[in-house]
Design an enzyme around this catalytic site. Structure first.
Site, PDB file in Angstrom:
ATOM      1  CB  CYS A  77     -20.396  -5.060  31.697  1.00 46.02           C
ATOM      2  SG  CYS A  77     -20.694  -3.682  32.820  1.00 46.02           S
ATOM      3  CB  CYS A 228     -16.670  -4.303  38.802  1.00 52.65           C
ATOM      4  SG  CYS A 228     -16.362  -5.558  37.531  1.00 52.65           S
TER       5      CYS A 228
END
Length: 325
Positions: A77, A228
């Site tokens: 991430c 993201c």
């Protein structure tokens, strides 16, 4: 079970950060998953896109584990890594770090502010994998680079790659970006389908100027997200390829939650992306979770008000640039 958290965000992609560097929580893998589902469920201002567990590492300065709001664990991430990078940097008093993630040990570095009073960090996004087997995807095609996929859409051009999270990316017009095409496509490939057994992140890119792009992402395990990090990185690499940009191009990447910079390194020897952006603290609090009954009590919040004001000013600046996207 009580535990202290810091609510953090990168481009308004928000997480609860839990420090386990000194003492690891006595949680099974099933309990970590259940905790993520329970704590991240959005009710008012509570909830998040996921939990960042910061642990001790045998190979790096610290280890990051990421659990999505649906309880699944992500291999990486980028937005979360910036926040973990800031936390470990301040904890250890180091401006350059290495953070262990599921598939790679990644470099993190404190950077000059991307905007006034915005804590900013550069994180390495790698490895870049082009094989459809790495997504995984059920297809006889070994790679999907600038290809039409009629079984998904008759008009769009797609590129699929892992960085290392799986991504399906398409450069689209503003009209397509504003339509419901992305939502329908993303829900299909993340539901029961014959092509992507584990689902896939779906990003649409709109080129808004020279070395400036807007990216919107439907994130596997989350849904539409403000940003993201790995998707913005993958989208930057795809833009570099399709727009025939230089091998060391630096792109401004706008998103619904703000803006980051992506420095693409693309050579015959190695390809990776440096993701540069905010690592903002929202508040501290103590949570009390009952995993047997899937309930959580949220404590009093100690807010980082100056950081919130600084990021609000940054978002206002970004909106002046991207307009009504």
């Amino acid at each position: 079970m009580k535990f202290d958290v810091i609510k953090v965000h990168g481009s308004n992609n928000d997480f609860y950060l839990i420090d386990e560097m000194s003492t690891e929580l006595p949680l099974t893998e099933k309990e970590r998953s259940a905790l993520s589902v329970t704590v991240c469920m959005r009710t008012g201002e509570n909830g998040a896109d996921g939990i960042l567990f910061v642990q001790a590492s045998n190979t790096a300065d610290a280890k990051m584990r990421v659990f999505n709001a649906d309880g699944t664990e992500a291999s990486m991430c980028g937005n979360g890594l910036r926040c973990v990078g800031r936390y470990v940097s301040e904890k250890l008093g180091k401006d350059e770090l290495v953070i262990e993630t599921m598939k790679a040990d990644l470099a993190v570095k404190k950077e000059p502010e991307i905007y006034q009073d915005i804590p900013t960090y550069r994180v390495e996004i790698s490895p870049v994998l082009k094989s459809t087997k790495d997504l995984p995807m059920n297809t006889e095609m070994e790679e999907i680079i600038h290809e039409r996929l009629p079984f998904l859409d008759e008009e769009l051009i797609f590129t699929a790659l892992s960085v290392p999270n799986p991504h399906l990316v398409s450069i689209v017009s503003r009209d397509v970006l504003k339509s419901d095409k992305q939502e329908k496509l993303a829900k299909y490939v993340n539901g029961q389908n014959e092509w992507f057994p584990d689902g896939v992140n779906v990003s649409f890119i709109n080129v808004i100027g020279d070395k400036n792009i807007f990216v919107r992402t439907y994130e596997r395990g989350v849904g539409f997200t403000n940003a993201c990090g790995t998707a913005m990185s993958a989208s930057s690499l795809v833009t570099k390829w399709e727009e025939n940009l230089e091998d060391e191009v630096l792109l401004n990447v706008y998103n619904p939650g703000g803006m980051v910079k992506c420095h693409v390194h693309d050579s015959a020897e190695k390809t990776w992306i440096d993701l540069i952006g905010n690592a903002t603290y929202e508040y501290k609090e103590t949570l009390e979770a009952d995993l047997e009954h899937n309930t959580v009590h949220f404590g009093a919040k100690e807010r980082y008000e100056d950081e919130a004001k600084a990021y609000d000013a940054f978002v206002s600046h970004v909106k002046e640039i991207v307009g009504s996207i």
